[in-house]
Design a protein around this motif. Structure first.
Motif, mmCIF file in Angstrom:
data_model
loop_
_atom_site.group_PDB
_atom_site.id
_atom_site.type_symbol
_atom_site.label_atom_id
_atom_site.label_comp_id
_atom_site.label_asym_id
_atom_site.label_seq_id
_atom_site.Cartn_x
_atom_site.Cartn_y
_atom_site.Cartn_z
ATOM 1 N N CYS A 1 0.849 -1.178 0.000
ATOM 2 C CA CYS A 1 0.000 0.000 0.000
ATOM 3 C C CYS A 1 0.884 1.226 0.000
ATOM 4 N N ASN A 2 0.456 2.191 -0.749
ATOM 5 C CA ASN A 2 1.198 3.418 -0.892
ATOM 6 C C ASN A 2 0.170 4.508 -1.174
ATOM 7 N N GLY A 3 0.509 5.737 -0.914
ATOM 8 C CA GLY A 3 -0.436 6.792 -1.246
ATOM 9 C C GLY A 3 0.082 8.158 -0.911
ATOM 10 N N MET A 4 -0.563 9.133 -1.506
ATOM 11 C CA MET A 4 -0.264 10.525 -1.185
ATOM 12 C C MET A 4 -0.688 10.780 0.259
ATOM 13 N N PRO A 5 -0.071 11.758 0.903
ATOM 14 C CA PRO A 5 -0.517 12.097 2.255
ATOM 15 C C PRO A 5 -1.972 12.550 2.240
ATOM 16 N N ARG A 6 -2.694 12.219 3.297
ATOM 17 C CA ARG A 6 -4.083 12.635 3.479
ATOM 18 C C ARG A 6 -4.976 12.173 2.326
ATOM 19 N N SER A 7 -4.685 10.966 1.788
ATOM 20 C CA SER A 7 -5.425 10.482 0.620
ATOM 21 C C SER A 7 -6.259 9.238 0.884
ATOM 22 N N GLY A 8 -6.353 8.828 2.119
ATOM 23 C CA GLY A 8 -7.093 7.606 2.418
ATOM 24 C C GLY A 8 -6.214 6.380 2.454
ATOM 25 N N SER A 9 -4.893 6.563 2.548
ATOM 26 C CA SER A 9 -4.001 5.401 2.537
ATOM 27 C C SER A 9 -4.211 4.510 3.756
ATOM 28 N N THR A 10 -4.611 5.072 4.887
ATOM 29 C CA THR A 10 -4.897 4.250 6.069
ATOM 30 C C THR A 10 -6.121 3.384 5.811
ATOM 31 N N PHE A 11 -7.150 3.956 5.197
ATOM 32 C CA PHE A 11 -8.336 3.180 4.809
ATOM 33 C C PHE A 11 -7.923 2.042 3.885
ATOM 34 N N VAL A 12 -7.151 2.353 2.842
ATOM 35 C CA VAL A 12 -6.741 1.336 1.868
ATOM 36 C C VAL A 12 -5.946 0.231 2.557
ATOM 37 N N PHE A 13 -4.997 0.606 3.413
ATOM 38 C CA PHE A 13 -4.186 -0.385 4.112
ATOM 39 C C PHE A 13 -5.046 -1.281 5.004
ATOM 40 N N ASN A 14 -5.928 -0.677 5.784
ATOM 41 C CA ASN A 14 -6.765 -1.467 6.694
ATOM 42 C C ASN A 14 -7.736 -2.369 5.945
ATOM 43 N N VAL A 15 -8.280 -1.878 4.834
ATOM 44 C CA VAL A 15 -9.162 -2.717 4.019
ATOM 45 C C VAL A 15 -8.374 -3.883 3.434
ATOM 46 N N ALA A 16 -7.191 -3.603 2.890
ATOM 47 C CA ALA A 16 -6.367 -4.682 2.329
ATOM 48 C C ALA A 16 -6.031 -5.707 3.402
ATOM 49 N N HIS A 17 -5.706 -5.238 4.597
ATOM 50 C CA HIS A 17 -5.403 -6.148 5.709
ATOM 51 C C HIS A 17 -6.596 -7.042 6.011
ATOM 52 N N GLU A 18 -7.754 -6.421 6.107
ATOM 53 C CA GLU A 18 -8.973 -7.181 6.410
ATOM 54 C C GLU A 18 -9.283 -8.185 5.306
ATOM 55 N N VAL A 19 -9.172 -7.763 4.058
ATOM 56 C CA VAL A 19 -9.467 -8.633 2.914
ATOM 57 C C VAL A 19 -8.505 -9.813 2.875
ATOM 58 N N LEU A 20 -7.228 -9.562 3.099
ATOM 59 C CA LEU A 20 -6.222 -10.610 2.967
ATOM 60 C C LEU A 20 -6.114 -11.535 4.171
ATOM 61 N N PHE A 21 -6.294 -10.982 5.369
ATOM 62 C CA PHE A 21 -5.945 -11.752 6.555
ATOM 63 C C PHE A 21 -7.119 -12.237 7.395
ATOM 64 N N THR A 22 -8.333 -11.955 7.014
ATOM 65 C CA THR A 22 -9.477 -12.337 7.828
ATOM 66 C C THR A 22 -9.513 -13.837 8.103
ATOM 67 N N PHE A 23 -9.203 -14.645 7.090
ATOM 68 C CA PHE A 23 -9.297 -16.083 7.261
ATOM 69 C C PHE A 23 -7.939 -16.767 7.223
#
Length: 194
Positions: A1-23
């Motif tokens: 995950c990468n992103g411009m500052p203040r661009s929602g990168s925390t949202f993207v990272f947390n969503v990716a984490h949830e999608v990949l690691f839930t199971f």
């Protein structure tokens, strides 16, 4: 995950984490931070999945020739970034100009690889306007199929307001431990000068 500052990168990272690691359970699932090209290549040589938050996304895409690499890049209009950084971090003058200059350099570097198959650009306005759609897009890029109800659940769990709550809690905790105190600024208004 990468992103411009203040661009929602925390949202993207947390969503990716949830999608990949839930199971998935460790050691298959690992989260890394600030990885380099060398570290990424070493991690790709190991089995399992790793999620990394990096700041040199273009270098990773150019330096790692592996079809398993997936880059999620959150993007936001630089004018919105300027207003957000002013509002929430209080940067002005040269500090703000330097900060924005660095963000623009990163944005230009990512533009050079934006059509690479491993890259998925996630614009901030789509995260804000259609969070469930952004979740589905992130999941699809990572090769995970989500039912719409699951995408909605993840979007609600990592909404902009939820991420702000977490950030405010971290800032408060840091202040209580003697760290930097969170800055309270009046919102920027177009045409207003310092």
């Amino acid at each position: 995950c990468n992103g411009m500052p203040r661009s929602g990168s925390t949202f993207v990272f947390n969503v990716a984490h949830e999608v990949l690691f839930t199971f998935r359970e460790p050691p298959e699932a690992k989260t890394l931070s600030g990885v380099t090209v060398r570290q990424t290549k070493a991690r790709l040589a190991q089995p399992g999945i790793a999620l990394a938050k990096a700041h040199d996304g273009a270098k990773l895409v150019k330096g790692v020739d592996d079809p398993r690499l997936r880059m999620l890049y959150s993007w936001r209009d630089i004018r919105d970034v300027a207003a957000s950084v002013y509002d929430f971090e209080g940067l002005t003058g040269k500090a703000l100009a330097d900060f924005l200059g660095q963000a623009l350099e990163e944005q230009a570097a990512m533009a050079s690889v934006r059509t690479h198959t491993s890259v998925c650009i996630i614009p901030y306005h789509t995260i804000y306007a259609n969070p469930s759609g952004a979740v589905a897009r992130i999941a699809a890029h990572l090769g995970v199929s989500l039912r719409p109800v699951r995408a909605d659940m993840i979007a609600r769990a990592w909404s902009v307001s939820r991420v702000k709550e977490i950030a405010d809690g971290v800032a408060k905790e840091m202040a209580e431990k003697g760290g930097a105190k969170p800055k309270k600024r009046e919102p920027w208004v177009a045409g207003q000068t310092q």
